[in-house]
Design an enzyme around this catalytic site. Structure first.
Site, PDB file in Angstrom:
ATOM      1  CB  VAL A 107      84.734  68.088  29.954  1.00  0.00           C
ATOM      2  CG1 VAL A 107      83.274  68.273  30.318  1.00  0.00           C
ATOM      3  CG2 VAL A 107      84.952  68.103  28.446  1.00  0.00           C
ATOM      4  CB  SER A 110      80.010  59.233  17.014  1.00  0.00           C
ATOM      5  OG  SER A 110      79.761  59.412  15.629  1.00  0.00           O
ATOM      6  CE1 TYR A 130      82.674  63.639  17.120  1.00  0.00           C
ATOM      7  CE2 TYR A 130      82.134  62.023  15.427  1.00  0.00           C
ATOM      8  CZ  TYR A 130      81.762  62.807  16.507  1.00  0.00           C
ATOM      9  OH  TYR A 130      80.469  62.751  16.967  1.00  0.00           O
TER      10      TYR A 130
END
Length: 261
Positions: free
Chosen positions: A59, A154, A167
């Site tokens: 991606v 998340s 992240y």
């Protein structure tokens, strides 16, 4: 959106974990699912199981994403559904001191950028390609709906732990762009929502020692266990099928709030 026989769909990261469970749930409605993933053997197996198509795609590559969408559309037609589950993570402190010799180092920017490129830019790249294609479709219903998109962020987007700067930034970006993209596409009948999963039983955690899994289970208020990929898939299906569900970011986490470490 009513998902019916032969409804074209794309699931990134669909060869395992949350993506696999969602691909199976969509296919159970009769939809034709294209699996976008780096894992060729697993992806081909899943595509065969579901009667869909596998597209090997990174991606972070504009060329590979464009080629994958072209392949999926040639096989099944223009997708009306996109679910983004492709993602990675790492655990590196912003700056740290070595316990061995006291030397100091900082987060390598290349490693930080890679997480951003996969989780945030990669998600947006797939959204942009899918949305542009959906604009060519006729509306499905009286509301003028053309398509629906579900993203994966998340709980780290809201309460990231030590070492999760990259992240958390990437997943926070996915949360932050959900409403603006929904607004960008509101006049075209394309809905956009995002799920913020907590601690789920995925390949990322399956290799942990039993005691580590037990500790993770105990950290969840209720139910005291890891989330099941099928539970993620159920929420994704609600977001896809309920036409009034739009522009939302929803935690799916058993009420957990992550501690610093």
């Amino acid at each position: 959106m009513e998902i019916s026989a032969n409804t074209p769909a794309v699931v990134t990261g669909g060869a395992s974990g949350l993506g696999l469970a969602t691909a199976r749930a969509i296919a159970a409605k009769g939809a034709k699912v294209a699996i976008f993933d780096m894992k060729e053997d697993e992806g081909e197996k899943v595509a065969k199981e579901l009667g869909g198509t596998f597209c090997k795609v990174n991606v972070t590559s504009e060329e590979e994403v464009a080629a994958a969408f072209a392949k999926a559309r040639e096989a099944h037609g223009q997708e009306r559904i996109l679910v983004n589950c492709a993602g990675i993570g790492n655990a590196i402190k912003t700056a740290s001191r070595s316990k061995e010799d006291g030397s100091i180092k900082h987060f390598p920017l290349a490693a930080f950028d890679f997480v951003i490129q996969v989780n945030l830019v990669g998600t947006f790249r797939c959204i942009a390609h899918a949305a542009a294609g959906m604009l060519t479709l006729d509306p499905l219903n009286d509301d003028g709906e053309r398509g629906a998109i579900v993203n994966t962020a998340s709980v780290a987007a809201e309460d990231g732990q030590i070492g999760q700067a990259a992240y958390s930034a990437s997943k926070g970006g996915v949360v932050g762009m959900t409403l603006p993209i929904a607004r960008d596409l509101m006049g075209e009948g394309i809905r956009v929502n995002t799920i913020l999963p907590g601690i789920f039983h995925t390949p990322l955690l399956m290799g942990l020692p039993e005691k580590a899994i037990e500790a993770l289970n105990a950290s969840v208020p209720f139910p005291k266990r890891l989330g099941k990929p099928e539970e993620y898939a159920k929420l994704a299906m609600v977001m896809l099928e309920n036409t009034y569900f739009n522009g939302e970011d929803v935690r799916l986490d058993g009420a957990i709030r992550m501690a610093p470490r």
